[in-house]
Design an enzyme around this catalytic site. Structure first.
Site, PDB file in Angstrom:
ATOM      1  N   HIS A 132      19.295  -2.950   1.265  1.00  0.00           N
ATOM      2  CA  HIS A 132      18.962  -2.844   2.319  1.00  0.00           C
ATOM      3  C   HIS A 132      18.005  -3.117   2.992  1.00  0.00           C
ATOM      4  CE1 HIS A 132      17.595   0.989   5.052  1.00  0.00           C
ATOM      5  NE2 HIS A 132      19.130   0.929   4.876  1.00  0.00           N
ATOM      6  N   LYS A 134      15.430  -5.859   5.159  1.00  0.00           N
ATOM      7  CA  LYS A 134      15.271  -6.322   6.186  1.00  0.00           C
ATOM      8  C   LYS A 134      14.241  -7.656   6.084  1.00  0.00           C
ATOM      9  CE  LYS A 134      17.607  -2.537   7.531  1.00  0.00           C
ATOM     10  NZ  LYS A 134      17.723  -1.370   7.026  1.00  0.00           N
ATOM     11  N   ASP A 139       8.695 -20.292   7.620  1.00  0.00           N
ATOM     12  CA  ASP A 139       7.918 -21.182   6.862  1.00  0.00           C
ATOM     13  C   ASP A 139       7.111 -20.100   5.836  1.00  0.00           C
ATOM     14  OD1 ASP A 139       8.837 -23.739   7.989  1.00  0.00           O
ATOM     15  OD2 ASP A 139       7.236 -23.401   9.815  1.00  0.00           O
ATOM     16  N   HIS A 359      16.092   4.927  14.160  1.00  0.00           N
ATOM     17  CA  HIS A 359      15.798   4.235  13.038  1.00  0.00           C
ATOM     18  C   HIS A 359      14.666   3.944  12.825  1.00  0.00           C
ATOM     19  CE1 HIS A 359      18.416   1.521  11.000  1.00  0.00           C
ATOM     20  NE2 HIS A 359      19.070   1.810  10.994  1.00  0.00           N
ATOM     21  N   LYS A 361      11.416   3.788  10.063  1.00  0.00           N
ATOM     22  CA  LYS A 361      10.905   4.340   9.213  1.00  0.00           C
ATOM     23  C   LYS A 361       9.021   4.043   9.192  1.00  0.00           C
ATOM     24  CE  LYS A 361      15.260   2.218   8.242  1.00  0.00           C
ATOM     25  NZ  LYS A 361      15.654   3.601   8.832  1.00  0.00           N
ATOM     26  N   ASP A 366      -4.001   9.854   7.213  1.00  0.00           N
ATOM     27  CA  ASP A 366      -5.218  10.128   8.330  1.00  0.00           C
ATOM     28  C   ASP A 366      -5.733   8.944   9.072  1.00  0.00           C
ATOM     29  OD1 ASP A 366      -5.372  12.233   5.501  1.00  0.00           O
ATOM     30  OD2 ASP A 366      -6.567  11.222   4.050  1.00  0.00           O
TER      31      ASP A 366
END
Length: 461
Positions: A132, A134, A139, A359, A361, A366
């Site tokens: 999952h 991404k 470089d 979508h 996450k 704090d």
């Protein structure tokens, strides 16, 4: 106060790093374009989904252009969504500077849909555990990672539903750490070359692909989208050495041979809270243990506020059914819950949009600690899929993510849930709170969610 080193393994960070938040879909697209055009030696790309739509093809065009300049390109894609796109993917792999691999595949998949059917019958573990992650790494010095896959819905280019998503771009030593994690996946026994697909004339297909991508880039629709993308977007903040960590699960987790390294770090991160925990997760299935932890934090005087999808906005009804089990108990404990509306944005995508789905996450603790990545607050991210993300310490960055949480939880975009006499209420501040049926959700969605809520499938959600 616990140090960052307690949250993630130490990395060789000797210099300051820079980080930018990419909340706008066009900015996120432009950042990837700029990274590909600026690459001089390597481009490492790791994705769960790479769609063959407008933005997917435009970014493939940039990848091909980088390879033509002599940049070594490695593309690692989860095997689940490759089926049906074999010819286009293999055409890229025909370029001498592009290597393309699929992750967590079996040789049965070489037989096309027949192989997929056999895999579903004989290889269930293989289908159930996905990569999952991404990451867009240029470089080994710049990494873009977060919640976005490659496709129109992630870059505000869909005329139907656009995802509200979030990425970060990081320059410096953490990008090198992301590259090391990519290498581990690339060389994993679960990673296989794409050449397993049957293809008679790869060079001819590559020529055909070039023509199609060049036409798309020069077309009115391609120009219209590219005109909205500002490569200078995303001002970078400078953070001191050690303030940014890349978290990545080991590839062996996808075979059930290693535990998550991301989940424990996030658990420890949240446990440090003394004032506030802000959570954004499209798929929020806390389970009994996490629900108890969040409730305990509230009992200790910590504000806990969650933004997730409403039933009308979610793209996975089964997940909403799993989440709904915990709503009443969390609300009773004092946890704040906001559900994104289906029609939540006054600003539509470039080509117009009928709705939105969350979508993003992200976690803020704090106004100090921030996590942005691919990790959903559900059992699947914790135990089945491999995940990654960026953990950072910095008040300015934390305030920026806090603004995302505040924007998403506004009444015009989300419902605030409450309990009145044990009955759920949805309130957006514009009229009397709604009770009973899930707002904006069709009868079919409500029935499916109710049925799925009671099935023993939570560990798969």
């Amino acid at each position: 106060m616990m140090a960052m080193s307690a949250l993630a393994p130490p990395l060789p960070t000797t210099t300051a790093s820079r980080i930018a938040l990419l909340s706008d879909g066009l900015d996120a697209f432009a950042a990837r374009v700029a990274a590909a055009r600026g690459a001089r030696q390597t481009l490492d790309l790791q994705y769960y989904i790479w769609q063959g739509d407008l933005t997917g093809q435009l970014l493939a065009r940039e990848v091909l252009a980088a390879a033509d300049r002599g940049v070594r390109v490695r593309m690692l894609l989860d095997d689940m969504y490759i089926l049906g796109r074999a010819h286009g993917l293999t055409a890229l792999a025909a370029h001498p500077m592009i290597a393309l691999r699929r992750f967590n595949a079996t040789r049965l998949r070489d037989w096309g849909r027949t192989g997929l059917l056999l895999e579903m019958v004989f290889g269930k573990w293989n289908l159930n555990r996905r990569m999952h992650n991404k990451a867009w790494i240029a470089d080994r010095a710049l990494v873009i990672c977060g919640g976005r896959n490659i496709g129109d819905r992630y870059f505000d280019a869909s005329g139907e539903i656009n995802f509200r998503d979030l990425d970060v771009a990081v320059r410096g030593d953490p990008a090198a750490a992301a590259a090391v994690a990519f290498d581990a996946y690339w060389h994993s026994p679960l990673s296989r070359p794409i050449r397993g697909f049957r293809l008679r004339t790869p060079k001819a297909l590559l020529r055909r692909l070039r023509v199609r991508l060049d036409w798309l880039g020069a077309s009115s629709i391609g120009k219209r989208f590219l005109a909205h993308a500002d490569p200078s977007a995303g001002q970078m903040l400078t953070l001191p050495p050690g303030a940014i960590r890349v978290l990545s699960d080991p590839p062996a987790k996808a075979a059930g041979r290693a535990p998550s390294s991301v989940a424990p770090a996030l658990t420890e991160m949240v446990s440090q809270a003394t004032r506030e925990v802000l959570l954004i997760s499209p798929y929020f299935v806390p389970g009994g243990v996490t629900a108890a932890r969040l409730s305990a934090l509230v009992a200790e005087g910590v504000r806990v506020a969650v933004v997730t999808n409403s039933l009308a906005a979610t793209d996975v009804i089964a997940v909403h059914g799993g989440y709904a089990r915990y709503r009443e108990s969390l609300l009773a404990a004092g946890v704040e819950i906001f559900e994104l509306k289906h029609a939540s944005e006054s600003k539509a995508g470039v080509f117009g949009s009928r709705g939105a789905s969350l979508h993003t996450k992200a976690i803020v603790v704090d106004d100090r600690l921030v996590f942005v990545g691919s990790f959903n607050l559900d059992p699947r991210s914790a135990n089945l899929n491999t995940e990654m993300g960026v953990l950072a310490e910095g008040p300015v960055l934390a305030r920026l993510v806090r603004r995302q949480h505040a924007r998403l939880s506004q009444g015009g975009r989300s419902w605030r849930l409450g309990l009145a006499g044990g009955v759920l209420q949805w309130d957006d501040g514009t009229a009397s709170p709604r009770t009973g049926a899930e707002p904006e959700a069709s009868l079919v969605r409500r029935v499916l969610s109710r049925v799925l809520r009671w099935l023993p499938i939570e560990e798969q959600l």
